[in-house]
Scaffold this motif. Structure first.
Motif, PDB file in Angstrom:
ATOM      1  N   ALA B 405       0.882  -1.174   0.000  1.00 53.06           N
ATOM      2  CA  ALA B 405       0.000   0.000   0.000  1.00 53.06           C
ATOM      3  C   ALA B 405       0.911   1.214   0.000  1.00 53.06           C
ATOM      4  CB  ALA B 405      -0.901   0.002   1.224  1.00 53.06           C
ATOM      5  N   LEU B 406       0.923   1.924  -1.113  1.00 52.16           N
ATOM      6  CA  LEU B 406       1.881   3.015  -1.275  1.00 52.16           C
ATOM      7  C   LEU B 406       1.151   4.357  -1.172  1.00 52.16           C
ATOM      8  CD1 LEU B 406       4.850   3.594  -1.839  1.00 52.16           C
ATOM      9  CD2 LEU B 406       4.331   3.559  -4.283  1.00 52.16           C
ATOM     10  N   PHE B 407       1.448   5.057  -0.125  1.00 46.92           N
ATOM     11  CA  PHE B 407       0.786   6.340   0.122  1.00 46.92           C
ATOM     12  C   PHE B 407       1.721   7.475  -0.307  1.00 46.92           C
ATOM     13  CE2 PHE B 407      -0.916   3.270   3.067  1.00 46.92           C
ATOM     14  CZ  PHE B 407      -2.276   3.520   3.080  1.00 46.92           C
ATOM     15  N   PHE B 408       1.328   8.188  -1.322  1.00 45.94           N
ATOM     16  CA  PHE B 408       2.094   9.376  -1.721  1.00 45.94           C
ATOM     17  C   PHE B 408       1.717  10.525  -0.790  1.00 45.94           C
ATOM     18  CE2 PHE B 408       3.879   8.740  -6.106  1.00 45.94           C
ATOM     19  CZ  PHE B 408       3.654   7.367  -6.144  1.00 45.94           C
ATOM     20  N   HIS B 409       2.711  11.233  -0.373  1.00 48.34           N
ATOM     21  CA  HIS B 409       2.388  12.425   0.410  1.00 48.34           C
ATOM     22  C   HIS B 409       1.622  13.404  -0.480  1.00 48.34           C
ATOM     23  CE1 HIS B 409       5.874  11.834   3.509  1.00 48.34           C
ATOM     24  NE2 HIS B 409       5.130  10.756   3.343  1.00 48.34           N
ATOM     25  N   GLU B 410       0.631  14.022   0.092  1.00 46.07           N
ATOM     26  CA  GLU B 410      -0.100  15.046  -0.656  1.00 46.07           C
ATOM     27  C   GLU B 410       0.895  16.127  -1.070  1.00 46.07           C
ATOM     28  OE1 GLU B 410      -4.112  16.051   0.788  1.00 46.07           O
ATOM     29  OE2 GLU B 410      -3.351  18.110   0.861  1.00 46.07           O
ATOM     30  N   ARG B 411       0.916  16.444  -2.338  1.00 44.91           N
ATOM     31  CA  ARG B 411       1.908  17.414  -2.798  1.00 44.91           C
ATOM     32  C   ARG B 411       1.231  18.636  -3.408  1.00 44.91           C
ATOM     33  NH1 ARG B 411       7.578  16.531  -6.082  1.00 44.91           N
ATOM     34  NH2 ARG B 411       8.449  18.510  -5.403  1.00 44.91           N
ATOM     35  N   THR B 412       1.516  19.767  -2.825  1.00 43.08           N
ATOM     36  CA  THR B 412       0.978  21.029  -3.342  1.00 43.08           C
ATOM     37  C   THR B 412       2.111  21.832  -3.954  1.00 43.08           C
ATOM     38  OG1 THR B 412      -0.777  21.076  -1.682  1.00 43.08           O
ATOM     39  CG2 THR B 412      -0.205  23.166  -2.739  1.00 43.08           C
ATOM     40  N   THR B 413       1.964  22.141  -5.223  1.00 39.03           N
ATOM     41  CA  THR B 413       2.988  22.935  -5.895  1.00 39.03           C
ATOM     42  C   THR B 413       2.537  24.391  -5.986  1.00 39.03           C
ATOM     43  OG1 THR B 413       2.091  22.601  -8.120  1.00 39.03           O
ATOM     44  CG2 THR B 413       3.629  20.941  -7.293  1.00 39.03           C
ATOM     45  N   THR B 414       3.500  25.267  -5.904  1.00 41.43           N
ATOM     46  CA  THR B 414       3.207  26.702  -6.043  1.00 41.43           C
ATOM     47  C   THR B 414       4.135  27.373  -7.043  1.00 41.43           C
ATOM     48  OG1 THR B 414       4.698  27.206  -4.209  1.00 41.43           O
ATOM     49  CG2 THR B 414       2.378  26.882  -3.665  1.00 41.43           C
ATOM     50  N   THR B 415       5.139  26.628  -7.499  1.00 44.59           N
ATOM     51  CA  THR B 415       6.145  27.268  -8.355  1.00 44.59           C
ATOM     52  C   THR B 415       6.383  26.482  -9.637  1.00 44.59           C
ATOM     53  OG1 THR B 415       7.894  26.091  -7.154  1.00 44.59           O
ATOM     54  CG2 THR B 415       7.340  28.308  -6.392  1.00 44.59           C
ATOM     55  N   ASN B 416       5.373  25.773 -10.098  1.00 46.27           N
ATOM     56  CA  ASN B 416       5.538  24.976 -11.310  1.00 46.27           C
ATOM     57  C   ASN B 416       5.975  25.856 -12.492  1.00 46.27           C
ATOM     58  OD1 ASN B 416       3.803  24.064 -13.964  1.00 46.27           O
ATOM     59  ND2 ASN B 416       4.831  22.350 -12.953  1.00 46.27           N
ATOM     60  N   ASP B 417       6.895  25.331 -13.277  1.00 46.37           N
ATOM     61  CA  ASP B 417       7.436  26.101 -14.397  1.00 46.37           C
ATOM     62  C   ASP B 417       6.357  26.555 -15.380  1.00 46.37           C
ATOM     63  OD1 ASP B 417      10.011  25.990 -13.499  1.00 46.37           O
ATOM     64  OD2 ASP B 417      10.583  24.262 -14.714  1.00 46.37           O
ATOM     65  N   ASN B 418       5.345  25.740 -15.528  1.00 47.43           N
ATOM     66  CA  ASN B 418       4.258  26.081 -16.448  1.00 47.43           C
ATOM     67  C   ASN B 418       3.129  26.837 -15.757  1.00 47.43           C
ATOM     68  OD1 ASN B 418       4.768  24.959 -19.203  1.00 47.43           O
ATOM     69  ND2 ASN B 418       5.112  23.093 -18.006  1.00 47.43           N
ATOM     70  N   ASN B 419       3.381  27.220 -14.491  1.00 43.91           N
ATOM     71  CA  ASN B 419       2.348  27.905 -13.723  1.00 43.91           C
ATOM     72  C   ASN B 419       1.085  27.053 -13.647  1.00 43.91           C
ATOM     73  OD1 ASN B 419       1.630  29.974 -12.100  1.00 43.91           O
ATOM     74  ND2 ASN B 419       1.604  31.545 -13.673  1.00 43.91           N
ATOM     75  N   PHE B 420       1.261  25.767 -13.568  1.00 48.52           N
ATOM     76  CA  PHE B 420       0.151  24.826 -13.401  1.00 48.52           C
ATOM     77  C   PHE B 420       0.287  24.265 -11.994  1.00 48.52           C
ATOM     78  CE2 PHE B 420      -2.066  20.817 -13.642  1.00 48.52           C
ATOM     79  CZ  PHE B 420      -3.125  21.040 -14.502  1.00 48.52           C
ATOM     80  N   ASN B 421      -0.417  24.873 -11.067  1.00 44.44           N
ATOM     81  CA  ASN B 421      -0.208  24.531  -9.671  1.00 44.44           C
ATOM     82  C   ASN B 421      -1.473  23.986  -9.022  1.00 44.44           C
ATOM     83  OD1 ASN B 421       2.621  25.339  -9.168  1.00 44.44           O
ATOM     84  ND2 ASN B 421       1.869  27.369  -9.746  1.00 44.44           N
ATOM     85  N   GLY B 422      -1.249  23.214  -7.996  1.00 44.91           N
ATOM     86  CA  GLY B 422      -2.357  22.637  -7.265  1.00 44.91           C
ATOM     87  C   GLY B 422      -1.855  21.515  -6.382  1.00 44.91           C
ATOM     88  N   THR B 423      -2.774  20.655  -6.011  1.00 43.68           N
ATOM     89  CA  THR B 423      -2.452  19.584  -5.074  1.00 43.68           C
ATOM     90  C   THR B 423      -2.701  18.222  -5.712  1.00 43.68           C
ATOM     91  OG1 THR B 423      -3.011  20.993  -3.201  1.00 43.68           O
ATOM     92  CG2 THR B 423      -2.988  18.619  -2.812  1.00 43.68           C
ATOM     93  N   TYR B 424      -1.706  17.376  -5.652  1.00 47.64           N
ATOM     94  CA  TYR B 424      -1.807  16.020  -6.180  1.00 47.64           C
ATOM     95  C   TYR B 424      -1.977  15.047  -5.014  1.00 47.64           C
ATOM     96  CZ  TYR B 424       0.153  18.091 -10.424  1.00 47.64           C
ATOM     97  OH  TYR B 424       0.392  18.870 -11.536  1.00 47.64           O
ATOM     98  N   LYS B 425      -2.941  14.157  -5.170  1.00 47.35           N
ATOM     99  CA  LYS B 425      -3.126  13.078  -4.195  1.00 47.35           C
ATOM    100  C   LYS B 425      -3.039  11.761  -4.946  1.00 47.35           C
ATOM    101  CE  LYS B 425      -6.323  15.830  -1.372  1.00 47.35           C
ATOM    102  NZ  LYS B 425      -7.720  15.961  -0.903  1.00 47.35           N
ATOM    103  N   THR B 426      -2.160  10.899  -4.470  1.00 52.21           N
ATOM    104  CA  THR B 426      -1.931   9.641  -5.176  1.00 52.21           C
ATOM    105  C   THR B 426      -1.829   8.495  -4.188  1.00 52.21           C
ATOM    106  OG1 THR B 426      -0.682  10.842  -6.868  1.00 52.21           O
ATOM    107  CG2 THR B 426      -0.434   8.451  -6.825  1.00 52.21           C
TER     108      THR B 426
END
Lengths: 498, 439
Positions: B405-426
């Protein structure tokens, strides 16, 4: 309704952004008020219209900051001023002009609007003009409405006792000189001393009205010479054999036509003249193999107008390097004044000039989509080449919100750019294009009259010893007015900086 | 690391194996590396470098096969069942925007053959998948990240031939070459600003596909120490690969309904015809270290610390050829990965001679900086919990089962090079099954 000062209203720029979310604890937005010109009014596509006003930078900011009530002088479709609508891009851009018959929708508001931006306004208008009779700008009455027996933009803003204020005025104190290709200090270019005095009055009055808080942002003036109106047409023609030359003009419309310096600016209005051969050496047509009846042969070897003709209202379309320098220098001087006066009063100074320069140089990337300042294809500037699109206003507001959040410790949510990018500000439907671009001689004069309004004439009239009478412009049939012609050569012979 | 000539294709045997091993693995270890190469090992969260002794030692530590005394075949399937969700942020793609990863199940396979060639010497051949990636999002023609990536696929297999040898009672080693074979595909939208509507539109669907499988050469090596009867120490290494790809890109036109605008777009790029394209991907070297201790004859605990030199992966460059006199500008996609560690703990309990139970935990750091975390690959630090069991239903036949069972830490980006930011849950379920046979 006739709208004067179409482009003069604008200012320059460009750029960016929005803001939003309630920093209630950090900054009180309960009464958010704006002083400004067309850029504050949400002017775009050469008109004042609901679809632009709905996304003025103040409206976006108010939404994001969750301001309870934010009133604007909304004008219904089809707007005022003749909204431009793109009808073709090949072989050259063609625009229709919508009728200037939009009706005001919010005239009965019994108090001043929160967005007091009035297209065409200069600092002196903000301080002194109470009615359209004072400054020849019909939009003065539309926005100020003679409230309280006749009050100025500044007085109305002060009466609202804003808890947060934006001041973005002064663009037209430079822009009018630029768009008319006529840079005359004290005539088309507001003198520094006048600007300083008027701006100080604005700052002092508003600070007092706000109880000395100085809560708000004073916004710098962008470098107007970097907007598409001045960058789309290159001064350099690339001939068919690849030899670069520049257009012909004559300084102050006198003397023998000569190639302009390569660092000159040719305005977007020049396309009207270039289409009929003005500014193009006949030798270029010869080298290009243009037939004897090619429409551009009618006026080749004749100069592009350098300065405005006060008799015909035809604007100049060339800014020589020293004029460009003068415009940049005056902009810098005005910005120095804005910064020193505003910061001394407690307002925050937002450097829109630096922001605009950055956007011009780098654009803005959103999700793999790059927005640029390129005319028509960049997404930031509207069809008039001077004012932003709704997306451009959103971009500006985004940057402004970031600034406010940092300066005031606020937490206003930034705007959703995707909504603007994918929904745009399309004004489709209902209007049948009947007028194309470049203009017929009559249209060109009409447009010129809008850009070069009677009040701007006054100094010229005075320069000529009062022999000329300021008033509605009448085409001079003897002048060499451009005629609409085949754009074939222009499309091949002009180099754009897209 | 030596690079083989571009376009080299694997031989017939490898081709057959490729078919057997077909699969599109999704990245389930740091970056787009994959660490689940055997069921027993996965049951211990991959913490086996010091003690591994089955066929998967080809990946975990080639020295582990030195004591193999029979011809051994081992095969397995790893099922990757990801569940991915993205919530946007302002200014782009917007705080009200959500999109789910496309539902997919991948089942990459592995196969190992080991044969003793002398006392304390073993020769082994095998294939595994050390790297791989598939990311895809629902409604690919509508979602707001489509101009970055609609779908990305990377398949990377290793075919290894290794020699292992026990030098003395406490030291053994193994090493051998690895042929790395891979291909890559990228699908994305091509945006333009429609000047008639001032709206961003997709004017072309772009498909970039490499030509067949490209190959490059690397190697793997490992050593195991046994300083005491109960203490095991291991080190292993797999080299980096700089893999070049040639292929073609096709810009499938998407008419907007504005004829002169569409004509202008067509004037900028050759549409609807193959355009030669070149690119390259750098795969990092992997260092594994492990220490295991036998607390009893039937209970072992192992700890691993592994290091991946991801800083080799700095950017992806797409160079386009000229078609009809039109040349698209080179596209540079910054990556700027960073070297990272992963930490693994595994437990192994033997119940009799043929039955084992395993458990483990892994903490795996992401090498991907915020700036490049996006729809193409939204990686994150992750923690995995594993259970496994092994038993022998028949003589000389062993069945291995495990689940992670692989839990990815919730990742919130704010500085994406393409200015495509948000929160990934995996989250990813990784059940595996394996079969071992001794002959």
């Amino acid at each position: 309704m006739k709208m004067t000062r179409l482009f003069a209203s604008s200012a320059a720029l460009a750029v960016a952004a929005l803001l939003s979310s309630a920093p209630v604890e950090a900054q009180n937005f309960s009464k958010f008020v704006q002083i400004g010109d067309s850029l504050t009014a949400g002017f775009l596509d050469a008109c004042l219209v609901k679809y632009g006003q709905a996304d003025s930078y103040g409206a976006i900011l108010a939404r994001q900051a969750k301001v309870g009530e934010f009133q604007q002088p909304i004008v219904d479709e089809p707007g005022l001023g003749g909204c431009r609508k793109l009808t073709a891009i090949a072989p050259s851009p063609q625009f229709a002009i919508k009728p200037s018959t939009g009706k005001p929708l919010n005239l009965t508001l019994p108090r001043p609007y929160d967005n007091l931006g009035i297209p065409g306004y200069k600092v002196s208008d903000t301080v002194d003009a109470k009615t359209s009779a004072d400054n020849g700008n019909p939009l003065t009455d539309l926005v100020l409405r003679g409230l309280a027996g006749g009050t100025t933009q500044l007085q109305q803003a002060a009466s609202l006792k804003p808890t947060f204020l934006t001041i973005w005025i002064g663009n037209n104190d430079v822009l009018g000189a630029a768009t008319t290709g006529t840079v005359i200090d004290g005539v088309t270019l507001t003198p520094k001393a006048v600007f300083d005095a008027k701006y100080k009055t604005i700052i002092d009055t508003m600070k007092a009205a706000q109880g000395g808080t100085g809560a708000g942002v004073a916004i710098a003036l962008p470098d107007v010479t970097s907007i598409p109106f001045f960058t789309t047409i290159s001064p350099v023609i690339t001939t068919l054999n690849g030899q670069p030359i520049t257009f012909l003009s004559a300084r102050n419309n006198t003397g023998t036509p000569a190639p302009i310096p390569a660092s000159s600016i040719v305005t977007l209005l020049a396309s009207t003249f270039i289409g009929t051969g003005y500014g193009i050496p006949c030798a270029v047509l010869d080298a290009a193999g243009a037939p004897a009846n090619h429409p551009q042969r009618a006026n080749c070897n004749k100069p592009l107008p350098d300065t405005a003709n006060p008799l015909t209202g035809i604007p100049g379309v060339v800014l020589y390097p020293e004029e460009v320098t003068a415009l940049k220098n005056r902009t810098a001087e005005f910005n120095a004044t804005i910064k020193s006066l505003s910061e001394a009063a407690g307002y925050k100074y937002f450097d829109a000039n630096a922001l605009f320069a950055d956007v011009v140089a780098n654009g803005r990337l959103y999700g793999g989509v790059k927005l640029t300042t390129a005319f028509l294809s960049g997404g930031i500037f509207s069809y008039d080449g001077v004012h932003p699109t709704s997306t451009g206003y959103a971009l500006f507001t985004d940057e402004l919100i970031k600034f406010i959040n940092k300066a005031y410790g606020a937490t206003i949510e930034r705007p959703d750019m995707a909504a603007f990018m994918f929904n745009g500000n399309a004004s489709s439907g209902g209007f049948s294009p009947t007028i194309s671009f470049p203009y017929t001689p009559e249209e060109a004069l009409k447009w010129a009259a809008e850009i070069f309004p009677p009040e701007t004439h006054k100094p010229f009239v005075e320069m000529f010893g009062g022999k000329l009478k300021a008033g509605p412009l009448v085409p001079d049939s003897s002048s060499e007015t451009p005629v609409r012609g085949d754009e074939d050569f222009v499309s091949r012979g002009t180099e754009t900086r897209e | 690391m030596r690079r083989m000539s571009r376009g080299l294709h694997a031989g017939a045997v490898l081709t057959v194996l490729s078919l057997l091993l077909w699969a599109t693995p999704s990245a389930r270890a740091a970056g787009f590396s994959i660490f689940e190469q055997g069921s027993r090992a996965t049951g211990m969260a991959g913490a086996v470098t010091a003690s591994i002794n089955d066929g998967s030692a080809m990946f975990y530590n080639p020295a582990g096969l030195a004591d193999n005394k029979q011809f051994t075949a081992m095969g397995g399937i790893t099922f990757l069942i990801p569940d991915q969700e993205f919530t946007g942020a302002n200014p782009y793609p917007g705080s009200s925007y959500t999109v789910n990863g496309k539902s997919m199940i991948f089942f990459p396979m592995n196969l190992y053959l080991a044969m003793p060639v002398g006392e304390g010497m073993n020769l082994s051949f095998g294939s595994w998948f050390p790297f791989g990636l598939t990311t895809a999002w629902e409604n690919p023609d509508q979602y707001y990240g489509r101009f970055i990536s609609k779908r990305a696929e990377l398949r990377h297999f290793a075919f290894g031939l290794q020699f292992s040898m026990r030098v003395n009672e406490w030291f053994s080693f193994g090493l051998g070459p690895e042929l790395r074979v891979s291909d890559v595909k990228l699908f994305q939208g091509y945006p333009a600003l429609n000047p008639y509507t001032n709206r961003v539109v997709e004017v072309a669907h772009v498909q970039v596909v490499s030509d067949g499988m490209e190959a490059a050469l690397s190697f793997g090596a490992g050593i195991q120490f046994k300083p005491t009867k109960k203490l095991h120490i291991g080190f292993a290494y797999h080299g980096s690969v700089d893999q070049d790809y040639t292929g073609e890109a096709i810009f499938f036109s998407r008419p907007t309904g504005y004829a002169d605008f569409d004509a202008r777009v067509a004037g900028l790029a050759p549409l609807d015809k193959p355009i030669p394209v070149e690119t390259a991907i750098q795969f990092p070297a992997t260092w594994m270290t492990g220490i295991a201790y036998d607390f009893t004859d039937c209970f072992r605990v192992e700890f691993n610390a592994n290091y991946m030199q991801w800083d080799i992966f700095k950017e992806t460059i797409l160079k386009f050829g000229t078609v009809d006199g039109k040349t698209l500008p080179t596209k540079v996609i910054p990556q700027n990965y960073e070297n990272v560690w992963s930490y693994r703990v595994g437990l192994n309990y033997k119940l009799g001679e043929t039955t084992e139970f395993m458990a483990g935990y892994v903490y795996d750091q992401t090498p991907q900086p915020d700036e490049t975390t996006g729809p193409l690959l939204p990686d994150a630090n992750r923690a995995g919990y594993t259970l496994g069991a092994s038993f022998s239903p028949f003589k000389n036949v062993y069945t291995d089962l495990s689940v992670m069972a692989l839990f990815f830490h919730e990742r919130t980006t704010t500085t994406n090079d393409n200015n495509f930011n948000g929160t990934y849950k995996t989250f990813v379920w990784i059940p595996t099954i394996g079969l071992r046979m001794n002959f």
